[in-house]
Design a protein around this motif. Structure first.
Motif, PDB file in Angstrom:
ATOM      1  N   VAL A   1     -38.263  10.876  21.330  1.00 33.35           N
ATOM      2  CA  VAL A   1     -37.304   9.864  21.798  1.00 33.35           C
ATOM      3  C   VAL A   1     -35.999  10.550  22.178  1.00 33.35           C
ATOM      4  CG1 VAL A   1     -36.083   7.750  21.218  1.00 33.35           C
ATOM      5  CG2 VAL A   1     -38.373   8.171  20.265  1.00 33.35           C
ATOM      6  N   TYR A   2     -35.661  10.499  23.451  1.00 33.22           N
ATOM      7  CA  TYR A   2     -34.420  11.078  23.964  1.00 33.22           C
ATOM      8  C   TYR A   2     -33.367   9.981  23.967  1.00 33.22           C
ATOM      9  CZ  TYR A   2     -37.210  15.048  25.603  1.00 33.22           C
ATOM     10  OH  TYR A   2     -38.036  16.149  25.657  1.00 33.22           O
ATOM     11  N   TYR A   3     -32.263  10.206  23.257  1.00 31.70           N
ATOM     12  CA  TYR A   3     -31.282   9.121  23.135  1.00 31.70           C
ATOM     13  C   TYR A   3     -29.841   9.614  23.171  1.00 31.70           C
ATOM     14  CZ  TYR A   3     -30.840  10.443  18.138  1.00 31.70           C
ATOM     15  OH  TYR A   3     -30.612  11.124  16.949  1.00 31.70           O
TER      16      TYR A   3
ATOM     17  N   LEU B   1     -37.173  20.960  21.819  1.00 27.56           N
ATOM     18  CA  LEU B   1     -36.526  19.867  21.110  1.00 27.56           C
ATOM     19  C   LEU B   1     -35.022  20.084  21.017  1.00 27.56           C
ATOM     20  CD1 LEU B   1     -39.168  19.246  18.305  1.00 27.56           C
ATOM     21  CD2 LEU B   1     -38.777  17.919  20.395  1.00 27.56           C
ATOM     22  N   GLU B   2     -34.515  20.943  21.897  1.00 23.20           N
ATOM     23  CA  GLU B   2     -33.079  21.152  22.008  1.00 23.20           C
ATOM     24  C   GLU B   2     -32.547  20.204  23.077  1.00 23.20           C
ATOM     25  OE1 GLU B   2     -31.020  22.957  20.160  1.00 23.20           O
ATOM     26  OE2 GLU B   2     -32.766  23.424  18.912  1.00 23.20           O
ATOM     27  N   PRO B   3     -31.753  19.219  22.707  1.00 19.52           N
ATOM     28  CA  PRO B   3     -31.282  18.221  23.672  1.00 19.52           C
ATOM     29  C   PRO B   3     -30.175  18.736  24.577  1.00 19.52           C
ATOM     30  CG  PRO B   3     -30.262  17.846  21.556  1.00 19.52           C
ATOM     31  CD  PRO B   3     -31.247  18.977  21.349  1.00 19.52           C
ATOM     32  N   GLU B   4     -29.949  18.005  25.656  1.00 18.19           N
ATOM     33  CA  GLU B   4     -28.819  18.308  26.526  1.00 18.19           C
ATOM     34  C   GLU B   4     -27.522  18.003  25.773  1.00 18.19           C
ATOM     35  OE1 GLU B   4     -29.110  16.024  30.059  1.00 18.19           O
ATOM     36  OE2 GLU B   4     -31.127  16.703  30.558  1.00 18.19           O
ATOM     37  N   LYS B   5     -26.445  18.559  26.259  1.00 17.76           N
ATOM     38  CA  LYS B   5     -25.151  18.346  25.616  1.00 17.76           C
ATOM     39  C   LYS B   5     -24.830  16.851  25.567  1.00 17.76           C
ATOM     40  CE  LYS B   5     -20.316  19.827  25.777  1.00 17.76           C
ATOM     41  NZ  LYS B   5     -19.291  20.640  26.505  1.00 17.76           N
ATOM     42  N   GLY B   6     -24.446  16.378  24.389  1.00 18.83           N
ATOM     43  CA  GLY B   6     -24.104  14.977  24.227  1.00 18.83           C
ATOM     44  C   GLY B   6     -25.285  14.065  23.986  1.00 18.83           C
ATOM     45  N   LYS B   7     -26.496  14.615  23.964  1.00 17.01           N
ATOM     46  CA  LYS B   7     -27.703  13.829  23.750  1.00 17.01           C
ATOM     47  C   LYS B   7     -28.402  14.274  22.464  1.00 17.01           C
ATOM     48  CE  LYS B   7     -27.385  11.625  27.731  1.00 17.01           C
ATOM     49  NZ  LYS B   7     -27.276  10.158  27.862  1.00 17.01           N
ATOM     50  N   ALA B   8     -29.469  13.568  22.084  1.00 10.46           N
ATOM     51  CA  ALA B   8     -30.216  13.908  20.883  1.00 10.46           C
ATOM     52  C   ALA B   8     -31.689  13.546  21.076  1.00 10.46           C
ATOM     53  CB  ALA B   8     -29.638  13.185  19.674  1.00 10.46           C
ATOM     54  N   ILE B   9     -32.537  14.121  20.240  1.00  8.95           N
ATOM     55  CA  ILE B   9     -33.982  13.874  20.313  1.00  8.95           C
ATOM     56  C   ILE B   9     -34.510  13.597  18.913  1.00  8.95           C
ATOM     57  CG2 ILE B   9     -36.248  14.787  20.971  1.00  8.95           C
ATOM     58  CD1 ILE B   9     -34.797  16.707  22.881  1.00  8.95           C
TER      59      ILE B   9
ATOM     60  N   ILE C   1     -31.698  -0.241  23.621  1.00 11.24           N
ATOM     61  CA  ILE C   1     -30.461   0.252  24.231  1.00 11.24           C
ATOM     62  C   ILE C   1     -30.022   1.547  23.551  1.00 11.24           C
ATOM     63  CG2 ILE C   1     -27.983  -0.205  24.443  1.00 11.24           C
ATOM     64  CD1 ILE C   1     -28.626  -3.079  25.052  1.00 11.24           C
ATOM     65  N   GLY C   2     -29.695   2.533  24.374  1.00 13.14           N
ATOM     66  CA  GLY C   2     -29.286   3.834  23.855  1.00 13.14           C
ATOM     67  C   GLY C   2     -30.361   4.890  24.002  1.00 13.14           C
ATOM     68  N   VAL C   3     -31.598   4.448  24.222  1.00 12.14           N
ATOM     69  CA  VAL C   3     -32.714   5.375  24.431  1.00 12.14           C
ATOM     70  C   VAL C   3     -32.848   5.647  25.923  1.00 12.14           C
ATOM     71  CG1 VAL C   3     -35.217   5.700  24.265  1.00 12.14           C
ATOM     72  CG2 VAL C   3     -33.956   4.669  22.354  1.00 12.14           C
ATOM     73  N   ASP C   4     -32.791   6.919  26.286  1.00 11.16           N
ATOM     74  CA  ASP C   4     -32.924   7.293  27.697  1.00 11.16           C
ATOM     75  C   ASP C   4     -34.379   7.288  28.143  1.00 11.16           C
ATOM     76  OD1 ASP C   4     -30.156   7.687  27.910  1.00 11.16           O
ATOM     77  OD2 ASP C   4     -30.325   9.731  27.135  1.00 11.16           O
ATOM     78  N   LYS C   5     -35.243   7.844  27.290  1.00 10.32           N
ATOM     79  CA  LYS C   5     -36.678   7.859  27.598  1.00 10.32           C
ATOM     80  C   LYS C   5     -37.447   8.250  26.345  1.00 10.32           C
ATOM     81  CE  LYS C   5     -36.969  12.714  29.098  1.00 10.32           C
ATOM     82  NZ  LYS C   5     -37.440  13.644  30.151  1.00 10.32           N
TER      83      LYS C   5
ATOM     84  N   LYS D   1     -24.491   5.694  21.663  1.00 10.22           N
ATOM     85  CA  LYS D   1     -24.943   4.322  21.854  1.00 10.22           C
ATOM     86  C   LYS D   1     -25.898   3.848  20.759  1.00 10.22           C
ATOM     87  CE  LYS D   1     -24.531   4.582  26.898  1.00 10.22           C
ATOM     88  NZ  LYS D   1     -25.270   4.479  28.192  1.00 10.22           N
ATOM     89  N   ILE D   2     -26.627   4.777  20.164  1.00 11.17           N
ATOM     90  CA  ILE D   2     -27.551   4.420  19.094  1.00 11.17           C
ATOM     91  C   ILE D   2     -27.662   5.596  18.128  1.00 11.17           C
ATOM     92  CG2 ILE D   2     -29.625   5.197  20.342  1.00 11.17           C
ATOM     93  CD1 ILE D   2     -31.104   2.814  19.051  1.00 11.17           C
ATOM     94  N   SER D   3     -27.734   5.298  16.858  1.00  8.78           N
ATOM     95  CA  SER D   3     -27.785   6.341  15.834  1.00  8.78           C
ATOM     96  C   SER D   3     -29.222   6.671  15.448  1.00  8.78           C
ATOM     97  CB  SER D   3     -27.022   5.886  14.588  1.00  8.78           C
ATOM     98  OG  SER D   3     -27.671   4.758  14.007  1.00  8.78           O
ATOM     99  N   PHE D   4     -29.405   7.815  14.807  1.00 10.21           N
ATOM    100  CA  PHE D   4     -30.720   8.166  14.278  1.00 10.21           C
ATOM    101  C   PHE D   4     -31.141   7.126  13.244  1.00 10.21           C
ATOM    102  CE2 PHE D   4     -33.414  10.267  11.098  1.00 10.21           C
ATOM    103  CZ  PHE D   4     -34.444  10.719  11.912  1.00 10.21           C
ATOM    104  N   LYS D   5     -30.182   6.653  12.469  1.00  9.20           N
ATOM    105  CA  LYS D   5     -30.471   5.633  11.458  1.00  9.20           C
ATOM    106  C   LYS D   5     -31.060   4.383  12.094  1.00  9.20           C
ATOM    107  CE  LYS D   5     -28.245   3.027   7.712  1.00  9.20           C
ATOM    108  NZ  LYS D   5     -26.974   2.794   6.979  1.00  9.20           N
TER     109      LYS D   5
END
Length: 212
Positions: free
Chosen positions: A91-93, A29-37, A56-60, A97-101
Motif C-alpha cells: 500500500v503506497y500512501y 520498499l523504499e518510498p519516494e520522498k514524503g510517501k510511505a509503504i 483517502i490518502g492511499v495512492d495505490k 493524509k493517512i497514518s499507518f495506524k
C-alpha cells in the motif's frame, strides 16, 4: 510414444512455470520522498487492493506475494501453499493524509482475522492474515490494535493474525493488478470480492474516496 508425450507435457509446464516466474519481480520498499509503504496480507489480493485503493490518502495498492522465502514466486507456486508466501498488497500512501495506524484499522475492518489459513471460500496458508511492520513503532501499533479489538470483543473468536517484519515483496503478474476494475463481471469478483468490499464500506468509519 507415451513416454515421449509425457516428456513434452513436462517441458510445457516447465516453460510455463518459467514464464510465470518472469512476470513477477521484487519491489523496492523504499518510498519516494514524503510517501510511505505498508504491506498487508488478508486473503485474496484482488479485493484487498480494491479496498485499500478506496481509502483517502492511499495512492495505490499493488498485488503481490510476501511472507515466504522463495524468490520471484509465481501465482501457481504460491497457490501450492509451499512457498511460505501469502497473497499480499503493498500500500503506497501519503502519511500527511493517512497514518499507518489508520491503515491497520482498515486492515482489520476489511477481513476476518480469526480464521487461520482461510478467508471466505479461499483456504490455505497463502490466504492467511499477516500484518507486516518495518520498525518497532509499527509493530507496537499493530499489537495495540489487536489488544484493543480483543478487549472490546469486536470478533467472537481469537485473532490469529501474524505480526511479522517485512522482508521482501514480489509484485504479482500483470493480469492480477487492478483485477476487479478490469474484470467486474468475473464470477469470483461478483460472488466474493464485491460483497466483501460492500461490507467493508458499511462497517468502516474512516474516509473513503468519492465513487467515480
Amino acid at each position: 510414444m507415451k513416454m515421449k508425450l509425457a516428456m513434452y507435457v513436462l517441458m510445457f509446464f516447465a516453460i510455463l512455470s518459467c514464464n510465470s516466474n518472469a512476470q513477477t519481480k521484487k519491489l523496492s520498499l523504499e518510498p519516494e520522498k514524503g510517501k510511505a509503504i505498508a504491506v498487508f496480507a488478508e486473503g485474496c489480493f484482488w479485493c484487498s487492493e480494491h479496498i485499500f485503493e478506496a481509502v483517502i490518502g492511499v495512492d495505490k495498492a499493488v498485488s503481490g506475494y510476501s511472507g515466504g522465502t522463495m524468490k520471484n514466486p509465481s501465482y501457481e507456486q504460491v497457490g501450492t501453499n509451499r512457498t511460505g508466501h501469502a497473497e499480499a498488497v503493498a500500500v503506497y500512501y501519503d502519511p500527511k493524509k493517512i497514518s499507518f495506524k489508520e491503515l491497520v484499522t482498515v486492515f482489520f475492518a476489511s477481513h476476518d482475522p480469526t480464521t487461520a489459513n482461510q478467508q471466505g471460500p479461499d483456504r490455505g496458508s497463502s490466504y492467511r492474515s499477516i500484518a507486516f511492520y518495518k520498525n518497532a513503532e509499527e509493530k507496537k501499533i499493530i499489537q495495540d490494535k489487536v489488544k484493543q479489538l480483543t478487549a472490546t470483543k469486536v470478533f467472537p473468536n481469537s485473532i490469529v493474525t501474524e505480526v511479522k517484519p517485512i522482508m521482501d515483496f514480489y509484485e504479482a503478474e500483470k493480469y492480477h493488478q487492478d483485477y476487479i476494475e478490469k474484470n467486474p463481471n468475473q464470477s469470483y469478483v461478483k460472488a466474493v470480492s464485491i460483497p466483501r468490499y460492500n461490507l467493508f464500506k458499511k462497517t468502516y468509519r474512516g474516509k473513503l474516496k468519492p465513487k467515480l
